[in-house]
Enzyme design. Structure first.
Site, PDB file in Angstrom:
ATOM      1  CB  VAL A 118      43.456   1.686 -90.774  1.00 59.51           C
ATOM      2  CG1 VAL A 118      44.709   2.518 -90.501  1.00 59.51           C
ATOM      3  CG2 VAL A 118      43.833   0.204 -90.892  1.00 59.51           C
ATOM      4  CG  HIS A 134      48.628   4.676 -87.854  1.00 63.48           C
ATOM      5  ND1 HIS A 134      49.048   3.602 -87.109  1.00 63.48           N
ATOM      6  CD2 HIS A 134      49.470   5.694 -87.535  1.00 63.48           C
ATOM      7  CE1 HIS A 134      50.104   3.954 -86.365  1.00 63.48           C
ATOM      8  NE2 HIS A 134      50.368   5.220 -86.610  1.00 63.48           N
ATOM      9  CB  SER A 209      52.887  -4.456 -80.036  1.00 67.12           C
ATOM     10  OG  SER A 209      53.005  -3.635 -81.171  1.00 67.12           O
ATOM     11  N   PRO A 234      46.491  -8.549 -73.082  1.00 64.61           N
ATOM     12  CG  PRO A 234      45.596 -10.010 -74.673  1.00 64.61           C
ATOM     13  CD  PRO A 234      45.723  -8.558 -74.338  1.00 64.61           C
ATOM     14  CB  ALA A 251      39.947  -4.357 -75.866  1.00 64.64           C
TER      15      ALA A 251
HETATM   16  P1  NAD Z   1      50.171  -4.930 -83.109  1.00 61.74           P
HETATM   17  O1  NAD Z   1      49.585  -5.972 -84.010  1.00 61.74           O
HETATM   18  O2  NAD Z   1      51.628  -4.648 -83.195  1.00 61.74           O
HETATM   19  O3  NAD Z   1      49.880  -5.351 -81.589  1.00 61.74           O
HETATM   20  C1  NAD Z   1      48.604  -5.765 -81.166  1.00 61.74           C
HETATM   21  C2  NAD Z   1      48.607  -5.832 -79.663  1.00 61.74           C
HETATM   22  O4  NAD Z   1      47.300  -6.152 -79.229  1.00 61.74           O
HETATM   23  C3  NAD Z   1      49.537  -6.899 -79.075  1.00 61.74           C
HETATM   24  O5  NAD Z   1      50.306  -6.337 -78.030  1.00 61.74           O
HETATM   25  C4  NAD Z   1      48.580  -7.949 -78.528  1.00 61.74           C
HETATM   26  O6  NAD Z   1      49.080  -8.614 -77.366  1.00 61.74           O
HETATM   27  C5  NAD Z   1      47.379  -7.105 -78.183  1.00 61.74           C
HETATM   28  N1  NAD Z   1      46.097  -7.813 -78.159  1.00 61.74           N
HETATM   29  C6  NAD Z   1      45.742  -8.920 -78.860  1.00 61.74           C
HETATM   30  N2  NAD Z   1      44.463  -9.236 -78.593  1.00 61.74           N
HETATM   31  C7  NAD Z   1      43.996  -8.318 -77.720  1.00 61.74           C
HETATM   32  C8  NAD Z   1      42.743  -8.093 -77.087  1.00 61.74           C
HETATM   33  N3  NAD Z   1      41.712  -8.906 -77.329  1.00 61.74           N
HETATM   34  N4  NAD Z   1      42.608  -7.043 -76.238  1.00 61.74           N
HETATM   35  C9  NAD Z   1      43.661  -6.225 -75.993  1.00 61.74           C
HETATM   36  N5  NAD Z   1      44.883  -6.379 -76.575  1.00 61.74           N
HETATM   37  C10 NAD Z   1      45.046  -7.411 -77.424  1.00 61.74           C
HETATM   38  O7  NAD Z   1      49.290  -3.626 -83.328  1.00 61.74           O
HETATM   39  P2  NAD Z   1      49.574  -2.081 -83.038  1.00 61.74           P
HETATM   40  O8  NAD Z   1      50.345  -1.921 -81.776  1.00 61.74           O
HETATM   41  O9  NAD Z   1      48.270  -1.394 -83.231  1.00 61.74           O
HETATM   42  O10 NAD Z   1      50.567  -1.563 -84.174  1.00 61.74           O
HETATM   43  C11 NAD Z   1      50.600  -2.026 -85.471  1.00 61.74           C
HETATM   44  C12 NAD Z   1      49.997  -1.144 -86.572  1.00 61.74           C
HETATM   45  O11 NAD Z   1      49.046  -1.981 -87.175  1.00 61.74           O
HETATM   46  C13 NAD Z   1      49.242   0.091 -86.240  1.00 61.74           C
HETATM   47  O12 NAD Z   1      49.904   1.102 -86.878  1.00 61.74           O
HETATM   48  C14 NAD Z   1      47.858  -0.061 -86.917  1.00 61.74           C
HETATM   49  O13 NAD Z   1      47.618   1.026 -87.794  1.00 61.74           O
HETATM   50  C15 NAD Z   1      47.981  -1.269 -87.761  1.00 61.74           C
HETATM   51  N6  NAD Z   1      46.850  -2.223 -87.752  1.00 61.74           N
HETATM   52  C16 NAD Z   1      45.572  -1.829 -87.579  1.00 61.74           C
HETATM   53  C17 NAD Z   1      44.546  -2.780 -87.545  1.00 61.74           C
HETATM   54  C18 NAD Z   1      43.139  -2.336 -87.370  1.00 61.74           C
HETATM   55  O14 NAD Z   1      42.793  -1.240 -87.827  1.00 61.74           O
HETATM   56  N7  NAD Z   1      42.298  -3.117 -86.703  1.00 61.74           N
HETATM   57  C19 NAD Z   1      44.828  -4.143 -87.690  1.00 61.74           C
HETATM   58  C20 NAD Z   1      46.156  -4.502 -87.887  1.00 61.74           C
HETATM   59  C21 NAD Z   1      47.168  -3.539 -87.907  1.00 61.74           C
END
Ligand code: NAD
Length: 261
Positions: A118, A134, A209, A234, A251
């Site tokens: 988001v 989302h 995740s 990772p 990533a």
């Molecule tokens: P999650 O927090 O559940 O999982 C994050 C995943 O990213 C983990 O599996 C972790 O191992 C992995 N990860 C961590 N660092 C990484 C990297 N540098 N490169 C690649 N992978 C890496 O997040 P999710 O699966 O997106 O689901 C949770 C919900 O959280 C989603 O619905 C999303 O909308 C929301 N969300 C969004 C943001 C954002 O917009 N940036 C931030 C937090 C949560």
């Protein structure tokens, strides 16, 4: 995941996936990319789990990111989103976001980008047509269907300055324009994402995740439809079992390597 007693070294898997990307380009086959919070971790945006630190450590996302929680404790939920907005303000797309946008510019229409994020960073990197399943953290909308007084208060700039802001006439609250647990996803974006998952030759699943549905289900759809599925993460994820290859890395390091010409 490669099912062999002695797994290939990471370099070999990286090479295989690079070949799959090139093959999709050469044969004009569609690619889908599904991203999650880990996509933005190297931009400095906390993942969902990491966002619950400090003051928020005692909560689970499922306790804050719901309509019921907002109706019950609007200020607390609003404050959590304010802290997440502050975490996103001023951050920049990372090399992974840029690699995707560069690939899309080089190969127009080849890659459908589906994100659970988001934070708007794919859009900021210049990716066109992002399917933001989302919503968008930077935007608000009305909690209940707006009445004439609600629209008038926005036009006149007379929303209350409470947290969250409200219509001064009827009390309707502003809420973040994100999809909460238990809510429907934007219909058209989800339909387009399902089509992309069903028809792609290759799906890259980056930084998620795999715990939040229906987004995570897109990887199963792609797998069942015969696409190659590649997880970039990772850490272990719930989508590793449907992956043909799991690349254990981040990533911002792996996407530039995978998507380079
Ligand atoms: P999650 O927090 O559940 O999982 C994050 C995943 O990213 C983990 O599996 C972790 O191992 C992995 N990860 C961590 N660092 C990484 C990297 N540098 N490169 C690649 N992978 C890496 O997040 P999710 O699966 O997106 O689901 C949770 C919900 O959280 C989603 O619905 C999303 O909308 C929301 N969300 C969004 C943001 C954002 O917009 N940036 C931030 C937090 C949560």
């Amino acid at each position: 995941m490669t099912h062999s007693p002695l797994p290939d070294p990471p370099g070999a898997d990286l090479g295989r996936v690079r070949d799959w990307v090139r093959e999709a380009v050469q044969l004009s086959r569609p690619i889908a990319v599904l991203t999650g919070a880990g996509m933005s971790a190297e931009s400095g945006v906390p993942t969902f789990r990491d966002a619950l630190t400090g003051l928020w450590a005692q909560f689970r996302p499922e306790e804050l990111a719901t309509e019921a929680a907002f109706r019950d404790r609007p200020q607390q939920v609003w404050d959590w989103y304010a802290s997440r907005r502050a975490a996103v303000a001023g951050v920049e797309p990372n090399a992974g976001h840029r690699a995707l946008a560069t690939f899309q510019a080089r190969e127009p229409g080849r890659l459908t980008l589906i994100t659970q994020n988001v934070d708007g960073l794919h859009q900021a990197a210049g990716s066109p047509g992002v399917l933001a399943l989302h919503g968008n953290l930077a935007e608000d909308r009305w909690l209940d269907s707006p009445r004439a007084c609600c629209d008038a208060s926005v036009a006149a700039g007379t929303l209350t300055d409470a947290c969250p802001p409200a219509c001064p006439a009827c009390g309707n609250l502003r809420r973040p324009a994100v999809v909460w647990f238990g809510e429907f996803l934007p219909e058209q974006a989800l339909r387009d994402a399902e089509t992309a998952a069903r028809t792609c030759a290759l799906m890259l699943v980056v930084g998620t995740s795999g715990a939040v549905y229906p987004a995570a289900g897109l990887a199963f759809t792609a797998h069942q439809a015969g696409a190659r599925v590649v997880v970039v993460n990772p850490e272990p994820s719930e989508l590793d079992p449907v992956a043909d290859v799991v690349l254990r890395g981040t990533a911002a390091t792996l996407l530039p390597a995978l998507l380079a010409p």
